[in-house]
Scaffold this motif. Structure first.
Motif, PDB file in Angstrom:
ATOM      1  N   GLN A 188       0.817  -1.205   0.000  1.00 48.28           N
ATOM      2  CA  GLN A 188       0.000   0.000   0.000  1.00 48.28           C
ATOM      3  C   GLN A 188       0.853   1.259   0.000  1.00 48.28           C
ATOM      4  O   GLN A 188       0.555   2.230  -0.694  1.00 48.28           O
ATOM      5  CB  GLN A 188      -0.928  -0.004   1.220  1.00 48.28           C
ATOM      6  CG  GLN A 188      -2.136  -0.896   1.035  1.00 48.28           C
ATOM      7  CD  GLN A 188      -3.096  -0.765   2.192  1.00 48.28           C
ATOM      8  OE1 GLN A 188      -2.687  -0.789   3.343  1.00 48.28           O
ATOM      9  NE2 GLN A 188      -4.367  -0.620   1.891  1.00 48.28           N
ATOM     10  N   LEU A 200      -7.555  12.684   3.791  1.00 48.42           N
ATOM     11  CA  LEU A 200      -7.508  12.392   5.223  1.00 48.42           C
ATOM     12  C   LEU A 200      -7.634  13.688   6.026  1.00 48.42           C
ATOM     13  O   LEU A 200      -7.083  14.715   5.653  1.00 48.42           O
ATOM     14  CB  LEU A 200      -6.185  11.700   5.575  1.00 48.42           C
ATOM     15  CG  LEU A 200      -5.941  10.340   4.907  1.00 48.42           C
ATOM     16  CD1 LEU A 200      -4.611   9.771   5.369  1.00 48.42           C
ATOM     17  CD2 LEU A 200      -7.067   9.373   5.189  1.00 48.42           C
ATOM     18  N   MET A 240      -5.884   3.592   7.171  1.00 46.91           N
ATOM     19  CA  MET A 240      -5.782   4.956   6.632  1.00 46.91           C
ATOM     20  C   MET A 240      -5.362   4.956   5.174  1.00 46.91           C
ATOM     21  O   MET A 240      -5.897   5.705   4.355  1.00 46.91           O
ATOM     22  CB  MET A 240      -4.800   5.755   7.479  1.00 46.91           C
ATOM     23  CG  MET A 240      -5.368   6.132   8.843  1.00 46.91           C
ATOM     24  SD  MET A 240      -4.307   7.244   9.761  1.00 46.91           S
ATOM     25  CE  MET A 240      -3.148   6.078  10.434  1.00 46.91           C
ATOM     26  N   LEU A 241      -4.392   4.102   4.857  1.00 51.22           N
ATOM     27  CA  LEU A 241      -3.917   4.059   3.479  1.00 51.22           C
ATOM     28  C   LEU A 241      -5.026   3.591   2.545  1.00 51.22           C
ATOM     29  O   LEU A 241      -5.185   4.103   1.436  1.00 51.22           O
ATOM     30  CB  LEU A 241      -2.707   3.133   3.370  1.00 51.22           C
ATOM     31  CG  LEU A 241      -1.475   3.594   4.141  1.00 51.22           C
ATOM     32  CD1 LEU A 241      -0.329   2.605   3.971  1.00 51.22           C
ATOM     33  CD2 LEU A 241      -1.042   4.974   3.696  1.00 51.22           C
ATOM     34  N   GLU A 294      -1.903  -2.494  11.003  1.00 51.94           N
ATOM     35  CA  GLU A 294      -3.298  -2.589  10.595  1.00 51.94           C
ATOM     36  C   GLU A 294      -3.995  -1.231  10.652  1.00 51.94           C
ATOM     37  O   GLU A 294      -4.811  -0.891   9.790  1.00 51.94           O
ATOM     38  CB  GLU A 294      -4.029  -3.627  11.457  1.00 51.94           C
ATOM     39  CG  GLU A 294      -3.770  -5.047  10.939  1.00 51.94           C
ATOM     40  CD  GLU A 294      -4.363  -6.110  11.847  1.00 51.94           C
ATOM     41  OE1 GLU A 294      -4.997  -5.743  12.847  1.00 51.94           O
ATOM     42  OE2 GLU A 294      -4.175  -7.304  11.551  1.00 51.94           O
ATOM     43  N   ARG A 295      -3.644  -0.432  11.647  1.00 50.89           N
ATOM     44  CA  ARG A 295      -4.203   0.921  11.695  1.00 50.89           C
ATOM     45  C   ARG A 295      -3.685   1.743  10.517  1.00 50.89           C
ATOM     46  O   ARG A 295      -4.405   2.527   9.916  1.00 50.89           O
ATOM     47  CB  ARG A 295      -3.823   1.592  13.015  1.00 50.89           C
ATOM     48  CG  ARG A 295      -4.719   1.146  14.177  1.00 50.89           C
ATOM     49  CD  ARG A 295      -4.512   2.059  15.369  1.00 50.89           C
ATOM     50  NE  ARG A 295      -3.172   1.933  15.938  1.00 50.89           N
ATOM     51  CZ  ARG A 295      -2.446   2.967  16.392  1.00 50.89           C
ATOM     52  NH1 ARG A 295      -2.933   4.191  16.328  1.00 50.89           N
ATOM     53  NH2 ARG A 295      -1.258   2.767  16.909  1.00 50.89           N
ATOM     54  N   LEU A 296      -2.420   1.528  10.221  1.00 48.76           N
ATOM     55  CA  LEU A 296      -1.824   2.215   9.071  1.00 48.76           C
ATOM     56  C   LEU A 296      -2.562   1.834   7.797  1.00 48.76           C
ATOM     57  O   LEU A 296      -2.928   2.684   6.969  1.00 48.76           O
ATOM     58  CB  LEU A 296      -0.346   1.821   8.974  1.00 48.76           C
ATOM     59  CG  LEU A 296       0.515   2.516   7.924  1.00 48.76           C
ATOM     60  CD1 LEU A 296       0.404   4.024   8.047  1.00 48.76           C
ATOM     61  CD2 LEU A 296       1.974   2.095   8.061  1.00 48.76           C
ATOM     62  N   GLN A 297      -2.809   0.536   7.642  1.00 45.04           N
ATOM     63  CA  GLN A 297      -3.512   0.048   6.451  1.00 45.04           C
ATOM     64  C   GLN A 297      -4.877   0.692   6.303  1.00 45.04           C
ATOM     65  O   GLN A 297      -5.293   1.050   5.199  1.00 45.04           O
ATOM     66  CB  GLN A 297      -3.676  -1.461   6.520  1.00 45.04           C
ATOM     67  CG  GLN A 297      -2.446  -2.236   6.106  1.00 45.04           C
ATOM     68  CD  GLN A 297      -2.689  -3.728   6.123  1.00 45.04           C
ATOM     69  OE1 GLN A 297      -3.813  -4.177   5.902  1.00 45.04           O
ATOM     70  NE2 GLN A 297      -1.645  -4.480   6.378  1.00 45.04           N
ATOM     71  N   MET A 307       3.039   7.305  13.366  1.00 52.67           N
ATOM     72  CA  MET A 307       3.563   6.001  12.959  1.00 52.67           C
ATOM     73  C   MET A 307       4.756   6.136  12.020  1.00 52.67           C
ATOM     74  O   MET A 307       5.757   5.423  12.147  1.00 52.67           O
ATOM     75  CB  MET A 307       2.446   5.192  12.305  1.00 52.67           C
ATOM     76  CG  MET A 307       1.455   4.655  13.311  1.00 52.67           C
ATOM     77  SD  MET A 307       0.270   3.537  12.592  1.00 52.67           S
ATOM     78  CE  MET A 307      -0.870   4.703  11.880  1.00 52.67           C
TER      79      MET A 307
END
Lengths: 150, 150
Positions: free
Chosen positions: A13, A121, B132-133, B127-130, A132
DNA sequence: ACTTTTACTTGAGAAACTCATGTAATGTCT
DNA sequence: AGACATTACATGAGTTTCTCAAGTAAAAGT
């Protein structure tokens, strides 16, 4: 769902996002009268930070120093940058943006920011994202099986 | 602290991260006997997804279709890929990975995943990053002042 | 002082990419 | 069905971008 799959997906991603951003940038190059390598150089030339030696710029761009030399000449020819001798070390040259260079750089950053996918966003999300990314980028970069370049 | 500064900073971090990832990839190219453009092509050639026409690959890589043609030849010469005629449309060719191609691609992805800065993030963070992406990438890409290319 | 190292420049050459052109298959229009 | 336009890819030429090797100059080491 093994942990490596999560990592692989995240990585993919990020790469996709990066591709999208460079795509946005490329689409804006013509209206700014820039080439892609020049835009990349411009990008890392923060006018507020202390000026960097060409060698440091080469490291940041992951390219040969001679390449930065040539790009610097192009920047100067366009009146966007200027090479300055380092005050303490006679071998070193730093690259500084001219007034016009700062202007064009701002246009470039604004353009990409406006059109990049990240624009959807909200501020709060972006700040969580930043947290992050900061953590990741700050990591002491332990490369398996490689001498510490970079 | 205006909202545009937040956006600019996020963008810069993503770009930095991307640069770091491509840097990691470049450092691994030699041991995989790949060039950078070939690695980029390999990257987007998911063996589990239906094979893509060369034209789609060109869009994904943000480059000219003729370039993909040439890269495909290189992939074939290396025994990593194979062009197949499209079953329904005689003009179209799809690019498929060979057994060995899949193998090398896996090595590439594993190598980059292991050395990328993202590796320092835990599963939960990723997973939190994912999330948002995914949101960003899914956005309907409304380009200001440009006909919808891409 | 002499040698080695570091930073940059220059020029030649290689690599990667784009553009123009050609060919074949498909779609469209009457 | 036939004529024309469009789409997908291939090919070759030319441009751009990059790396590598060699050279110069300043600094550091001995």
């Amino acid at each position: 769902m093994p942990s490596s799959d999560i990592a692989a997906r995240t990585l993919d991603q990020v790469v996709q996002l990066a591709a999208s951003i460079t795509g946005v940038m490329r689409d804006g190059l013509e209206e700014l009268d820039l080439t892609e390598p020049l835009a990349n150089l411009l990008w890392i030339l923060d006018p507020e930070a202390p000026p960097l030696p060409l060698r440091k710029l080469a490291l940041r761009l992951h390219c040969d120093p001679s390449n930065v030399s040539q790009l610097s000449v192009q920047l100067e020819d366009k009146g966007l940058g200027q090479r300055r001798p380092h005050p303490e070390d006679g071998r070193v040259r730093t690259l500084v943006l001219t007034e016009r260079g700062i202007e064009v750089r701002t246009q470039l950053l604004d353009l990409v920011a406006a059109r990049s996918p990240l624009a959807v966003l909200g501020d709060a999300e972006q700040e969580r994202l930043q947290a992050m990314l900061t953590k990741a980028l700050a990591a002491p970069r332990r490369l398996p099986r490689l001498p510490s370049a970079d």
